[in-house]
Design an enzyme around this catalytic site. Structure first.
Site, PDB file in Angstrom:
ATOM      1  N   CYS A   2       0.831  -1.195   0.000  1.00 22.67           N
ATOM      2  CA  CYS A   2       0.000   0.000   0.000  1.00 22.67           C
ATOM      3  C   CYS A   2       0.879   1.265   0.000  1.00 22.67           C
ATOM      4  O   CYS A   2       1.956   1.274   0.583  1.00 22.67           O
ATOM      5  CB  CYS A   2      -0.942   0.113   1.192  1.00 22.67           C
ATOM      6  N   ARG A  27       3.066   0.345  -5.323  1.00 22.57           N
ATOM      7  CA  ARG A  27       3.003  -0.354  -4.037  1.00 22.57           C
ATOM      8  C   ARG A  27       1.711  -1.157  -3.866  1.00 22.57           C
ATOM      9  O   ARG A  27       1.534  -1.859  -2.868  1.00 22.57           O
ATOM     10  CB  ARG A  27       3.107   0.662  -2.884  1.00 22.57           C
ATOM     11  N   TRP A  76      -2.926  -2.563  -1.628  1.00 23.48           N
ATOM     12  CA  TRP A  76      -2.683  -3.963  -2.005  1.00 23.48           C
ATOM     13  C   TRP A  76      -3.392  -4.758  -0.923  1.00 23.48           C
ATOM     14  O   TRP A  76      -2.999  -4.741   0.238  1.00 23.48           O
ATOM     15  CB  TRP A  76      -1.184  -4.263  -2.019  1.00 23.48           C
ATOM     16  N   ASN A 103      -1.114   1.508   6.032  1.00 25.13           N
ATOM     17  CA  ASN A 103      -0.293   0.572   5.253  1.00 25.13           C
ATOM     18  C   ASN A 103       0.294  -0.400   6.261  1.00 25.13           C
ATOM     19  O   ASN A 103       0.917   0.019   7.226  1.00 25.13           O
ATOM     20  CB  ASN A 103       0.823   1.360   4.536  1.00 25.13           C
ATOM     21  N   GLY A 104       0.099  -1.691   6.034  1.00 18.10           N
ATOM     22  CA  GLY A 104       0.650  -2.699   6.953  1.00 18.10           C
ATOM     23  C   GLY A 104      -0.429  -3.662   7.397  1.00 18.10           C
ATOM     24  O   GLY A 104      -1.476  -3.773   6.750  1.00 18.10           O
ATOM     25  N   GLU A 486      16.397 -15.042 -13.582  1.00 19.26           N
ATOM     26  CA  GLU A 486      15.773 -13.727 -13.701  1.00 19.26           C
ATOM     27  C   GLU A 486      14.909 -13.635 -14.969  1.00 19.26           C
ATOM     28  O   GLU A 486      13.809 -13.072 -14.950  1.00 19.26           O
ATOM     29  CB  GLU A 486      16.861 -12.629 -13.693  1.00 19.26           C
ATOM     30  N   LYS A 490      10.924 -12.807 -14.909  1.00 21.40           N
ATOM     31  CA  LYS A 490      10.310 -11.703 -15.651  1.00 21.40           C
ATOM     32  C   LYS A 490       9.105 -12.215 -16.446  1.00 21.40           C
ATOM     33  O   LYS A 490       8.071 -11.563 -16.530  1.00 21.40           O
ATOM     34  CB  LYS A 490      11.320 -11.064 -16.625  1.00 21.40           C
ATOM     35  N   GLU A 493       6.183 -13.028 -14.073  1.00 18.47           N
ATOM     36  CA  GLU A 493       5.592 -11.809 -13.509  1.00 18.47           C
ATOM     37  C   GLU A 493       4.738 -11.076 -14.531  1.00 18.47           C
ATOM     38  O   GLU A 493       3.658 -10.600 -14.214  1.00 18.47           O
ATOM     39  CB  GLU A 493       6.696 -10.825 -13.092  1.00 18.47           C
ATOM     40  N   HIS A 509      20.114 -33.879 -15.294  1.00 25.03           N
ATOM     41  CA  HIS A 509      19.678 -34.446 -14.009  1.00 25.03           C
ATOM     42  C   HIS A 509      18.168 -34.310 -13.829  1.00 25.03           C
ATOM     43  O   HIS A 509      17.673 -34.463 -12.720  1.00 25.03           O
ATOM     44  CB  HIS A 509      20.418 -33.762 -12.851  1.00 25.03           C
ATOM     45  N   LYS A 612       5.133  -3.881  -5.917  1.00 24.54           N
ATOM     46  CA  LYS A 612       6.571  -3.720  -6.077  1.00 24.54           C
ATOM     47  C   LYS A 612       7.316  -3.890  -4.770  1.00 24.54           C
ATOM     48  O   LYS A 612       8.428  -4.385  -4.727  1.00 24.54           O
ATOM     49  CB  LYS A 612       6.847  -2.340  -6.660  1.00 24.54           C
TER      50      LYS A 612
HETATM   51  C1  G6P Z   1       8.813  -7.715  -5.137  1.00 23.22           C
HETATM   52  C2  G6P Z   1       8.930  -7.084  -6.508  1.00 23.22           C
HETATM   53  C3  G6P Z   1      10.222  -7.503  -7.179  1.00 23.22           C
HETATM   54  C4  G6P Z   1      11.399  -7.188  -6.267  1.00 23.22           C
HETATM   55  C5  G6P Z   1      11.238  -7.797  -4.881  1.00 23.22           C
HETATM   56  C6  G6P Z   1      12.280  -7.288  -3.909  1.00 23.22           C
HETATM   57  O1  G6P Z   1       8.651  -9.083  -5.276  1.00 23.22           O
HETATM   58  O2  G6P Z   1       7.830  -7.438  -7.326  1.00 23.22           O
HETATM   59  O3  G6P Z   1      10.376  -6.801  -8.395  1.00 23.22           O
HETATM   60  O4  G6P Z   1      12.560  -7.699  -6.844  1.00 23.22           O
HETATM   61  O5  G6P Z   1       9.970  -7.428  -4.349  1.00 23.22           O
HETATM   62  O6  G6P Z   1      12.111  -5.901  -3.742  1.00 23.22           O
HETATM   63  P1  G6P Z   1      13.228  -4.950  -3.168  1.00 23.22           P
HETATM   64  O7  G6P Z   1      12.584  -3.598  -3.081  1.00 23.22           O
HETATM   65  O8  G6P Z   1      13.598  -5.493  -1.827  1.00 23.22           O
HETATM   66  O9  G6P Z   1      14.380  -4.985  -4.109  1.00 23.22           O
END
Ligand code: G6P
Length: 617
Positions: A2, A27, A76, A103-104, A486, A490, A493, A509, A612
């Site tokens: 949030c 957020r 969120w 938020n929290g 990674e 991506k 996501e 394996h 995020k």
């Molecule tokens: C969430 C985001 C990712 C990010 C991760 C860690 O999962 O969707 O994109 O890599 O958090 O976030 P940070 O702010 O700790 O790098």
């Protein structure tokens, strides 16, 4: 999660709040809402399920009154579905004169709610947050002192919260409190701001103060007071935000993600700036506060989540090779629950774009309590992680708005490379000249990234071709392995496609059993000049999957003729030192995932279910 924003001052409050929420939407974007106190002294609240645009449209149709004070929230969802009713703000009191955003997670909300229900409170939502609104209102009804009532209530709350409150009876006052969730103050001239991070107000002011744990802010247009939960005054140093406000806008790009991918020559360049001399010598002044520890470090543990953990995985190879210190990478949420062995000579490196990821924060607190030192690699000034660490190495990627991390990832890897070279230099583990050769290679990165970004047509075409793929596999070796992970992340996501990354050496394996006719496999190919002949091994892997029907897309070094014999498609990137190649190799994977998601008609900036910054455990 949030995002929260608060404002008091002469500007149009609705505009300030909606502008701030736009920058904080990363957020969470399940719903959004604002409350203002209009010039007639009445509280007006508007909230809508869905993305911020829904709220904006609603306010455009029926504008809120002129006002100089208000609070805003983008959600969120944790407790309660993303509906209009569960959206914040929440109102409290018999006449609903109080408005609150949160938020929290309030962990003891159920006990508090039971108490309030017995007192006759009527709940309009299923959220934990509403309990706090009723509590403050009830306390205020008893005492007639809003600040004191707020103080009393926040002391009763357990869990994580940033809470903002406004009340009709105090039309010039925003109260805020924080525990285990972020809160930053923006200082203006005759106006003041609150935000989950500086992005919320950077277009209005660059002067900021990070609020500490268990602190309350009493915000008025002409004054800002901070105190602890016992009402004792607290002071914090002001800092200047170095983000450019325009960096947090799309600037003509189709999405924030497209812009942020294109920002990478600059963000990597900015992260290198003033840290590597033109002759390749690396010196990190930011590490002065842990300089005594550096010669004695006997172990590095990197803690991070998501993309930041993959950046750390790349860094592990570099730090071990250059500084000869054993490095392990741990997901923050696993780290602290397995009783890791930490000593005063352990350096914990916490990597986080936001600096607010709850699991990473808790991991670093655990590490500090156990006697280790913490270095944070962070992108956000004033973030909790940066404040709590023993030293901070900032990445200078600027604001990253798209939920899927791109430029923060390459900036994190860059910063970790700098750390590795600095440690190696100070500890004398490699001849200085050898380290300088790598330092000079680092300086080539911005130009090389720019080259990769000018040749993306084939990647974009491939993304469209594979838009209906049900599963995509990624293979890599050495530093290419975390890049395979990674690349797969991506795609999950953004395009909601099942994708997995494997260490190419692990293929036989198990994963090779997944290969059937037409299976797309993306392979990160090491340089043909690799002294350990990893190139030949990966080319063999390509042949093995091809023989079983896979369609191989290779990411390979320019001039690699061998790979083109076997791969269906090859995306070439410039040759660079083998340790630095991940920064170039990941860019086509970012573009592939973004274009594939766009071809499926998906929102690349705000993928479903994600936020995020994961500020709850
Ligand atoms: C969430 C985001 C990712 C990010 C991760 C860690 O999962 O969707 O994109 O890599 O958090 O976030 P940070 O702010 O700790 O790098």
């Amino acid at each position: 999660m949030c995002g929260i924003v608060g404002y008091v001052g002469p500007k149009s409050t609705v505009d300030v709040l909606l502008g701030g929420l736009k920058r904080l939407e990363y957020r969470g974007y399940d719903s959004a809402g604002v409350s203002v106190i209009n010039h007639q002294g009445q509280l007006e609240t508007r909230k809508k399920a869905g993305k911020l645009t829904k709220l904006v449209e609603d306010i455009e149709k029926a504008p809120l009154g002129e006002s100089n004070i208000g609070i805003g929230h983008t959600r969120w969802a944790t407790h309660g579905a993303p509906t209009d009713g569960n959206a914040h703000p929440h109102l409290g009191g018999e006449h609903q004169k109080l408005s609150l955003i949160h938020n929290g997670i309030i962990e003891n909300f159920s006990e508090l709610k039971t108490e309030l229900l017995l007192q006759g409170a009527v709940f309009a939502s299923e959220t934990d947050s509403e309990a706090a609104a009723h509590l403050v209102a009830a306390q205020y009804a008893k005492t007639g002192d809003l600040t004191e009532s707020f103080r009393t209530v926040v002391r009763r709350l357990h869990g994580a919260f940033t809470i903002l409150v406004v009340h009709e009876d105090e039309p010039g006052l925003v109260l805020a409190a924080r525990r285990n969730a972020p809160l930053v103050i923006g200082l203006g001239d005759g106006e003041n701001f609150l935000g989950s991070d500086v992005a919320a107000f950077v277009e209005h002011t660059k002067r900021a103060i990070a609020v500490g744990q268990d602190e309350i802010v009493i915000l008025k247009a002409g004054s800002v007071e901070i105190e602890n939960f016992n009402g004792e005054k607290v002071t914090h140093e002001e800092f200047t935000v170095d983000w450019d406000a325009s960096a947090a806008s799309k600037g003509g790009w189709s999405s924030f993600m497209a812009k942020e991918i294109a920002d990478q020559p600059q963000s990597v360049g900015d992260t290198l700036m003033a840290r590597v001399s033109s002759d390749g010598y690396v010196n990190l002044e930011e590490l002065a506060s842990i300089s005594k520890l550096i010669p004695n470090i006997d172990r590095i543990i990197m803690v991070a989540c998501g993309t930041a953990a993959y950046a750390s995985e790349v860094g592990k190879y570099a730090i071990e090779a250059w500084a000869k210190i054993p490095v392990s990478v741990e997901l923050s949420h696993e780290f602290r629950y397995r009783q890791p062995i930490l000593t005063p000579n352990t350096l914990v490196v916490a990597v986080s774009q936001s600096g607010e990821t709850m699991d990473t924060l808790m991991a670093t607190r655990y590490a500090k309590e156990a006697g280790a030192s913490v270095l944070s690699i962070c992108n956000t000034q004033g973030a909790t992680l940066a404040r709590e660490a023993d030293a901070v190495l900032y990445t200078h990627a600027g604001p990253e708005v798209a939920v899927a991390s791109t430029k923060a990832f390459t900036a994190q890897i860059t910063a970790i490379f700098l750390l590795g070279l600095h440690l190696a230099t100070v500890r004398g583990t490699q001849p200085k000249e050898d380290l300088q050769v790598i330092g000079k290679e680092l300086l080539k990165l911005p130009g090389d990234i720019a080259d990769v970004l000018t040749t993306t047509d084939s990647t974009r075409a491939l993304a469209k071709k594979f838009k209906d793929a049900r599963t995509v596999l990624f293979l890599g070796r050495h530093v290419g392995f975390p890049i395979a992970l990674e690349g797969a992340l991506k795609l999950k996501e953004l395009a909601y496609i099942h994708s997995e990354g494997f260490a190419a050496g692990e293929l036989k394996h198990g994963p090779i059993a997944l290969i059937e006719e037409g299976q797309p496999v993306i392979v990160i190919v090491p340089s043909p000049s690799d002294p350990d002949s990893l190139h030949a091994k990966v080319v063999s892997n390509i042949q093995e999957v091809k023989a079983r029907g896979a369609q191989v897309i290779a990411i390979a070094e320019q001039g690699d003729a061998e790979v083109s014999k076997y791969a269906a498609e090859v995306i070439y990137v410039p040759a660079i030192h083998k340790m630095l190649a991940p920064i170039l190799n990941v860019i086509p994977l970012q573009i592939f995932a973004m274009e594939l998601a766009a071809a499926k008609g998906l929102d690349v900036d705000q993928p479903r279910n994600l936020a995020k910054s994961v500020t709850v455990e």
